[in-house]
Design an enzyme around this catalytic site. Structure first.
Site, PDB file in Angstrom:
ATOM      1  CD  GLU A 245      -3.017  -1.046   0.361  1.00 35.18           C
ATOM      2  OE1 GLU A 245      -3.184   0.012  -0.269  1.00 35.18           O
ATOM      3  OE2 GLU A 245      -3.729  -2.046   0.196  1.00 35.18           O
ATOM      4  CB  CYS A 279      -2.152   7.185   1.616  1.00 37.19           C
ATOM      5  SG  CYS A 279      -3.537   6.312   2.365  1.00 37.19           S
TER       6      CYS A 279
HETATM    7  P1  NDP Z   1       7.768   5.291   5.121  1.00 37.25           P
HETATM    8  O1  NDP Z   1       7.839   4.543   3.845  1.00 37.25           O
HETATM    9  O2  NDP Z   1       8.849   6.237   5.451  1.00 37.25           O
HETATM   10  O3  NDP Z   1       7.664   4.279   6.344  1.00 37.25           O
HETATM   11  C1  NDP Z   1       6.665   3.282   6.413  1.00 37.25           C
HETATM   12  C2  NDP Z   1       7.118   2.202   7.380  1.00 37.25           C
HETATM   13  O4  NDP Z   1       8.227   1.504   6.814  1.00 37.25           O
HETATM   14  C3  NDP Z   1       7.598   2.742   8.715  1.00 37.25           C
HETATM   15  O5  NDP Z   1       7.202   1.875   9.759  1.00 37.25           O
HETATM   16  C4  NDP Z   1       9.089   2.734   8.537  1.00 37.25           C
HETATM   17  O6  NDP Z   1       9.781   2.682   9.749  1.00 37.25           O
HETATM   18  C5  NDP Z   1       9.281   1.454   7.772  1.00 37.25           C
HETATM   19  N1  NDP Z   1      10.579   1.360   7.088  1.00 37.25           N
HETATM   20  C6  NDP Z   1      11.471   2.329   6.806  1.00 37.25           C
HETATM   21  N2  NDP Z   1      12.531   1.823   6.129  1.00 37.25           N
HETATM   22  C7  NDP Z   1      12.301   0.498   5.984  1.00 37.25           C
HETATM   23  C8  NDP Z   1      13.013  -0.566   5.355  1.00 37.25           C
HETATM   24  N3  NDP Z   1      14.165  -0.370   4.738  1.00 37.25           N
HETATM   25  N4  NDP Z   1      12.470  -1.793   5.400  1.00 37.25           N
HETATM   26  C9  NDP Z   1      11.284  -2.013   5.992  1.00 37.25           C
HETATM   27  N5  NDP Z   1      10.555  -1.040   6.606  1.00 37.25           N
HETATM   28  C10 NDP Z   1      11.059   0.201   6.587  1.00 37.25           C
HETATM   29  O7  NDP Z   1       6.347   6.017   5.097  1.00 37.25           O
HETATM   30  P2  NDP Z   1       5.763   7.010   6.165  1.00 37.25           P
HETATM   31  O8  NDP Z   1       5.739   6.372   7.513  1.00 37.25           O
HETATM   32  O9  NDP Z   1       6.415   8.327   5.997  1.00 37.25           O
HETATM   33  O10 NDP Z   1       4.240   7.102   5.690  1.00 37.25           O
HETATM   34  C11 NDP Z   1       3.787   7.994   4.729  1.00 37.25           C
HETATM   35  C12 NDP Z   1       3.634   7.304   3.391  1.00 37.25           C
HETATM   36  O11 NDP Z   1       2.725   6.225   3.531  1.00 37.25           O
HETATM   37  C13 NDP Z   1       3.031   8.194   2.334  1.00 37.25           C
HETATM   38  O12 NDP Z   1       3.692   7.986   1.113  1.00 37.25           O
HETATM   39  C14 NDP Z   1       1.602   7.706   2.243  1.00 37.25           C
HETATM   40  O13 NDP Z   1       0.983   7.971   1.010  1.00 37.25           O
HETATM   41  C15 NDP Z   1       1.774   6.261   2.485  1.00 37.25           C
HETATM   42  N6  NDP Z   1       0.534   5.665   2.939  1.00 37.25           N
HETATM   43  C16 NDP Z   1      -0.114   4.793   2.126  1.00 37.25           C
HETATM   44  C17 NDP Z   1      -1.331   4.281   2.505  1.00 37.25           C
HETATM   45  C18 NDP Z   1      -2.048   3.313   1.637  1.00 37.25           C
HETATM   46  O14 NDP Z   1      -2.956   2.668   2.137  1.00 37.25           O
HETATM   47  N7  NDP Z   1      -1.708   3.147   0.381  1.00 37.25           N
HETATM   48  C19 NDP Z   1      -1.960   4.654   3.774  1.00 37.25           C
HETATM   49  C20 NDP Z   1      -1.180   5.552   4.563  1.00 37.25           C
HETATM   50  C21 NDP Z   1       0.021   6.027   4.139  1.00 37.25           C
HETATM   51  P3  NDP Z   1      10.308   4.054  10.395  1.00 37.25           P
HETATM   52  O15 NDP Z   1       9.092   4.921  10.576  1.00 37.25           O
HETATM   53  O16 NDP Z   1      10.887   3.608  11.657  1.00 37.25           O
HETATM   54  O17 NDP Z   1      11.271   4.639   9.396  1.00 37.25           O
END
Ligand code: NDP
Length: 498
Positions: A245, A279
């Site tokens: 997602e 999102c």
């Molecule tokens: P990120 O991609 O920065 O982080 C998402 C999650 O992935 C966090 O828990 C993060 O941990 C973790 N993460 C970071 N690096 C890695 C890695 N290398 N391997 C595995 N996991 C990792 O997104 P955001 O948290 O900033 O969220 C915002 C984004 O999410 C926007 O682009 C939004 O559009 C999208 N989104 C999509 C939705 C959907 O349903 N399609 C719904 C809601 C949001 P940590 O925070 O510790 O870095």
């Protein structure tokens, strides 16, 4: 050395992940950071718990999940407060988010048996002597990685459906919202104290990466498209299936026969709820020329009325401090390339807040139109007609949701949007309808949460055939005779050769 607390920026202090309010800097959560070994251990333990959970059957899981959703409903204000303090989200927005999550738990719990349980499927003439049986069995352990912007709704969108399907779940919440993630697993443990079926591991991105490599049987990721690529690459090493997602840049189309007051109201909500950090938030609007000026006036009037602040305001702080730079860059780029701020503009950026900003006539190649902004900003561009609006809406690699306002053509236009979801004469509503699947296309990801597809996403199809009678046209046996084969060929020509 004592780490410095900057409001909203999570830090690690003595092995603990510390989250703080982006508005006030007050500490919100303090949770132990998981090592790689901890993550593997959590997944191993979840595997044992998952077997017990799967053994409860659909009815046993349904009862427990319904008790969990009842607990969430009873404590909705308490959870909303945790969401508000840790992410800065206005309490009213947090309540709406939790209501939606409760609805999803309820639907997943009540419908898992019907959608996933064993059933007979029709056999066809070609194998009429066999009966077909289908069921969806749990994968085992599902890893869920969640973002910070909807720290209840997004993990539950995967976790509730995975749990209803009979899986154990290990959640890695965003480093910005670990306390919300822990609250969810703690509340689940209150109603399911026997085994640790739903657990959390905390830390920065490397903990998410460790979860991808931990041996989970499926990984459900919600977050940015950039991180999604890393998650897929890590999961590819072990052929771990993934659900993605990703991000979005959703468009709204306002057709010439739209109710402009309703469109403006929904546009401001869809673009600016949760300070635009959604999102499926509306980021781009394409309004048909004949209604453009009136529509922009109505949006500016409504958006101009929104209040901004830490408590009791319509728009709270930007949760992730570094996102303010992205929002500022997009506003600047829109104006530098010839766009106009009908409301707000560069001066609207007052960290940690961004005031409502409406940018009009922004060139399509501007970053404000091309990239996810994640702020309370909208671009509104003029189009000749709905066809041009669809072409522009579909021009980006993202394809998450979208919205259409209009009468005669609105549903037809919604169907033409290259997106997984669309709302007609509303915005964001598909997210709360638990009977509908949720997910994107292109850079917004693949796979579906919610609805029947969302349940099936967390079950492996198991197909069984069972002999009911002797074969009249034996072919899948070395006992077949030339006469059998000749009869088979003749039958096939009669059945399919027309
Ligand atoms: P990120 O991609 O920065 O982080 C998402 C999650 O992935 C966090 O828990 C993060 O941990 C973790 N993460 C970071 N690096 C890695 C890695 N290398 N391997 C595995 N996991 C990792 O997104 P955001 O948290 O900033 O969220 C915002 C984004 O999410 C926007 O682009 C939004 O559009 C999208 N989104 C999509 C939705 C959907 O349903 N399609 C719904 C809601 C949001 P940590 O925070 O510790 O870095």
């Amino acid at each position: 050395m004592t780490a410095v607390h900057v409001p909203g920026i999570p830090i690690i202090e003595a092995g603990q992940l510390v989250s703080t309010s982006p508005a006030t800097g007050v500490e919100a959560g303090r949770l132990p950071v998981a090592t790689d070994a901890d993550v593997r251990q959590a997944v191993d333990s979840a595997r044992v718990a998952g077997e017990w959970w799967a053994g409860l059957g659909f009815a046993g899981r349904r009862d427990r999940l319904l008790r969990w959703r009842a607990l969430l409903a009873k404590r909705i204000e308490q959870l909303a407060e945790v969401v508000h303090v840790e992410g800065g989200k206005p309490v009213a927005d947090a309540i709406v988010e939790i209501v939606t999550a409760i609805e999803h738990i309820d639907w997943a719990a009540r419908n898992a048996a019907r959608v996933l349980g064993p059933r007979r499927v029709r056999s066809r003439l070609i194998l009429a002597e066999f009966s077909g049986h289908l069921e969806y069995q749990p994968h085992g352990v599902v890893g869920v990685i969640g973002p910070w912007n909807y720290p209840v709704f997004t993990p539950i969108g995967s976790a509730a459906y995975a749990l209803a399907a009979g899986n154990a779940v290990v959640l890695k919440p965003s480093e910005y919202t670990p306390a919300v993630g822990q609250w969810l697993v703690d509340s689940f443990a209150e109603v399911v104290p026997e085994q640790q079926v739903f657990t959390a591991v905390h830390g920065l991105g490397d903990v998410g990466a460790a979860l991808c490599r931990s041996g989970v049987d499926k990984l459900a990721f919600t977050g940015s498209t950039a991180t999604a690529r890393k998650v897929m690459a890590a999961c590819a090493e072990t052929l771990t299936p993934v659900l993605i997602e990703g991000g979005g840049k959703d468009a709204m189309i306002v057709d010439s026969d739209a109710d402009l007051d309703a469109a403006a109201e929904a546009c401001v909500w869809g673009g600016m709820t949760n300070a635009g950090q959604t999102c499926i938030g509306i980021e781009r609007v394409y309004a048909v020329d004949s209604v453009f000026d009136t529509f922009v006036d109505k949006v500016v009037t409504r958006a101009g009325r929104l209040t901004v602040g830490a408590e009791g305001a319509d728009i709270g702080p930007i949760t992730m401090p570094k996102q303010v730079d992205v929002i500022r860059r997009h506003i600047d780029s829109a104006i530098a390339s010839g766009g106009r701020a009908a409301l707000g503009g560069p001066s609207a950026v007052q960290p940690p807040y961004v005031h409502p900003t409406v940018l009009v006539d922004v060139p399509e190649d501007s970053a404000a139109v091309q990239e996810e902004t994640f702020g309370p900003t909208l671009t509104i561009n003029r189009v000749r007609d709905a066809d041009e609006a669809v072409t522009r809406a579909n021009a980006l690699p993202y394809g998450l949701g979208g919205s259409v306002f209009g009468r005669r053509r609105a549903v037809a236009i919604a169907r033409r949007l290259r997106s997984g979801m669309a709302s007609v004469n509303s915005t964001l509503t598909f997210a709360g309808m638990s009977t509908l699947p949720f997910g994107g296309v292109g850079d917004s990801g693949f796979g579906r949460i919610h609805g029947e597809d969302g349940l099936r996403e967390f079950g492996r199809a198991k197909a069984i055939t069972r002999r009911r009678a002797r074969s009249l046209l034996p072919s899948m046996t070395f006992e077949r005779t030339p006469t059998d084969m000749a009869r088979l060929v003749k039958a096939i020509k009669v059945m399919y050769g027309r």
